[in-house]
Write an enzyme that holds these catalytic residues in place. Structure first.
Site, PDB file in Angstrom:
ATOM      1  N   TYR A 192       0.832  -1.213   0.000  1.00  0.00           N
ATOM      2  CA  TYR A 192       0.000   0.000   0.000  1.00  0.00           C
ATOM      3  C   TYR A 192       0.869   1.267   0.000  1.00  0.00           C
ATOM      4  CZ  TYR A 192      -3.540   3.423   1.323  1.00  0.00           C
ATOM      5  OH  TYR A 192      -4.349   4.541   1.364  1.00  0.00           O
ATOM      6  N   LYS A 235       1.489   4.254  -2.979  1.00  0.00           N
ATOM      7  CA  LYS A 235       1.280   5.691  -2.793  1.00  0.00           C
ATOM      8  C   LYS A 235       2.569   6.487  -3.068  1.00  0.00           C
ATOM      9  CE  LYS A 235      -3.126   5.479  -1.829  1.00  0.00           C
ATOM     10  NZ  LYS A 235      -4.145   6.033  -2.755  1.00  0.00           N
TER      11      LYS A 235
HETATM   12  P1  NAD Z   1     -13.213   3.701   0.638  1.00  0.00           P
HETATM   13  O1  NAD Z   1     -12.887   2.258   0.701  1.00  0.00           O
HETATM   14  O2  NAD Z   1     -14.335   4.247   1.444  1.00  0.00           O
HETATM   15  O3  NAD Z   1     -13.449   4.135  -0.876  1.00  0.00           O
HETATM   16  C1  NAD Z   1     -12.623   3.665  -1.912  1.00  0.00           C
HETATM   17  C2  NAD Z   1     -13.262   4.024  -3.224  1.00  0.00           C
HETATM   18  O4  NAD Z   1     -12.476   3.440  -4.265  1.00  0.00           O
HETATM   19  C3  NAD Z   1     -14.675   3.479  -3.343  1.00  0.00           C
HETATM   20  O5  NAD Z   1     -15.511   4.469  -3.893  1.00  0.00           O
HETATM   21  C4  NAD Z   1     -14.520   2.320  -4.306  1.00  0.00           C
HETATM   22  O6  NAD Z   1     -15.650   2.135  -5.125  1.00  0.00           O
HETATM   23  C5  NAD Z   1     -13.328   2.746  -5.141  1.00  0.00           C
HETATM   24  N1  NAD Z   1     -12.671   1.575  -5.714  1.00  0.00           N
HETATM   25  C6  NAD Z   1     -12.078   0.565  -5.046  1.00  0.00           C
HETATM   26  N2  NAD Z   1     -11.687  -0.372  -5.922  1.00  0.00           N
HETATM   27  C7  NAD Z   1     -12.025   0.073  -7.151  1.00  0.00           C
HETATM   28  C8  NAD Z   1     -11.891  -0.431  -8.462  1.00  0.00           C
HETATM   29  N3  NAD Z   1     -11.360  -1.623  -8.704  1.00  0.00           N
HETATM   30  N4  NAD Z   1     -12.356   0.302  -9.492  1.00  0.00           N
HETATM   31  C9  NAD Z   1     -12.923   1.498  -9.275  1.00  0.00           C
HETATM   32  N5  NAD Z   1     -13.099   2.036  -8.055  1.00  0.00           N
HETATM   33  C10 NAD Z   1     -12.653   1.323  -7.022  1.00  0.00           C
HETATM   34  O7  NAD Z   1     -11.881   4.433   0.969  1.00  0.00           O
HETATM   35  P2  NAD Z   1     -11.470   5.955   1.198  1.00  0.00           P
HETATM   36  O8  NAD Z   1     -10.880   6.012   2.530  1.00  0.00           O
HETATM   37  O9  NAD Z   1     -12.552   6.891   0.818  1.00  0.00           O
HETATM   38  O10 NAD Z   1     -10.261   6.015   0.142  1.00  0.00           O
HETATM   39  C11 NAD Z   1     -10.229   6.905  -0.947  1.00  0.00           C
HETATM   40  C12 NAD Z   1      -8.786   7.155  -1.291  1.00  0.00           C
HETATM   41  O11 NAD Z   1      -8.144   7.772  -0.175  1.00  0.00           O
HETATM   42  C13 NAD Z   1      -7.972   5.897  -1.602  1.00  0.00           C
HETATM   43  O12 NAD Z   1      -7.101   6.159  -2.682  1.00  0.00           O
HETATM   44  C14 NAD Z   1      -7.166   5.687  -0.339  1.00  0.00           C
HETATM   45  O13 NAD Z   1      -5.970   4.992  -0.582  1.00  0.00           O
HETATM   46  C15 NAD Z   1      -6.934   7.102   0.109  1.00  0.00           C
HETATM   47  N6  NAD Z   1      -6.606   7.268   1.523  1.00  0.00           N
HETATM   48  C16 NAD Z   1      -7.502   6.958   2.497  1.00  0.00           C
HETATM   49  C17 NAD Z   1      -7.142   7.154   3.827  1.00  0.00           C
HETATM   50  C18 NAD Z   1      -8.067   6.850   4.958  1.00  0.00           C
HETATM   51  O14 NAD Z   1      -7.621   6.893   6.118  1.00  0.00           O
HETATM   52  N7  NAD Z   1      -9.344   6.570   4.713  1.00  0.00           N
HETATM   53  C19 NAD Z   1      -5.883   7.662   4.141  1.00  0.00           C
HETATM   54  C20 NAD Z   1      -5.003   7.960   3.133  1.00  0.00           C
HETATM   55  C21 NAD Z   1      -5.384   7.770   1.817  1.00  0.00           C
END
Ligand code: NAD
Length: 246
Positions: free
Chosen positions: A154, A158
């Site tokens: 992961y 990133k």
């Molecule tokens: P989440 O799991 O709630 O949402 C992830 C989204 O990605 C969903 O809408 C899902 O439909 C989409 N997705 C997943 N696999 C997919 C695929 N194969 N094709 C198309 N869409 C797909 O997670 P989140 O926390 O909202 O994450 C959103 C972004 O933020 C991600 O890139 C994640 O790495 C990043 N992020 C999240 C956090 C956190 O703490 N939540 C921290 C740092 C970065």
């Protein structure tokens, strides 16, 4: 209204951070296409928004982020519906916490396919559809600065997102296209809810602002970078992590 008259696509827009971006962009006057991984989830998110505001200029699409041609066709469909495309947010992503010894090649490939190729595909499709003054914003993570104690793929993915962002800022800058990333810290979404408590608790305790981020905290950074307030900002990875990586 910071985004009045602009049109945006948000991948991973059906929930979590992506859905918060969609809602904030709508509040700021943008037309928005929310992009989900499946028709059912994209449509459900769309219905939720329209239930609150039946006139919202929003549509749902569900191309595979692993397929550049599908993404490009979907972006063109959005541009046709709203008369152009100005902003692409490559936000879809998946997380892993597998320990190194337990990783399978399939798990590594899945992270690369969604988090790295998915973002690269989104950037390529955006480059082909966005005009002068276009904006690309990728979702990175605080782990792109500090790694994490398990699930090495992961943070690896990133770090790659940051590399894509910085390099494409240089490549696309001369065409007037800005490319930035937002690096959220621990944010209250489903992705965090499914991580083990022993991974989250010590991180939370070490956050200078002493709270987990809300999706709206992150979405506000997307609004800034998408808007003309950031018209001289490109190649930036903006931390929204409560000071975690300071
Ligand atoms: P989440 O799991 O709630 O949402 C992830 C989204 O990605 C969903 O809408 C899902 O439909 C989409 N997705 C997943 N696999 C997919 C695929 N194969 N094709 C198309 N869409 C797909 O997670 P989140 O926390 O909202 O994450 C959103 C972004 O933020 C991600 O890139 C994640 O790495 C990043 N992020 C999240 C956090 C956190 O703490 N939540 C921290 C740092 C970065």
């Amino acid at each position: 209204m910071l985004l009045k008259g602009k049109t945006a696509v948000v991948t991973g827009g059906s929930r979590g951070i992506g859905l918060a971006i969609v809602k904030r962009f709508l509040e700021e006057g943008a037309n928005v296409a929310l992009c989900g991984s499946r028709e059912e989830t994209a449509q459900r998110a769309l219905d939720g928004i329209l239930a609150e505001n039946p006139d919202a200029p929003v549509m749902a699409i569900w191309p595979s982020v692993a397929d550049e041609a599908e993404l490009e066709a979907a972006f063109r469909q959005v541009a046709e519906r709203f008369g152009g495309l100005d902003i692409v947010c490559n936000n879809a992503g998946i997380s892993q916490s597998t320990s190194l010894d337990d990783y399978t090649p399939e798990e590594f490939d899945k992270i690369i396919e969604i988090n790295v190729k998915g973002v690269l595909n989104g950037c390529q499709a955006a480059s082909r559809v966005l005009g002068e003054g276009g904006v690309i914003i990728n979702t990175s993570s605080m782990v792109s600065k500090m790694g994490q104690p398990s699930g090495v793929a992961y943070p690896m993915s990133k770090f790659a997102v940051n590399g894509i962002t910085i390099s494409l800022a240089r490549e696309l800058g001369p065409r007037g296209i800005r490319v930035n990333a937002v690096a959220p810290g621990v944010t209250a979404t489903d992705m965090v809810a499914c991580l083990p408590e022993e991974l989250i608790a010590p991180i939370e305790a070490g956050i200078p602002l002493k709270r987990v981020g809300q999706p709206e905290d992150v979405a506000n950074a997307f609004v800034y970078l998408a808007s003309d307030l950031a018209s001289y900002v490109t190649g930036e990875v903006l931390a929204v992590d409560g000071g975690m990586t300071v």
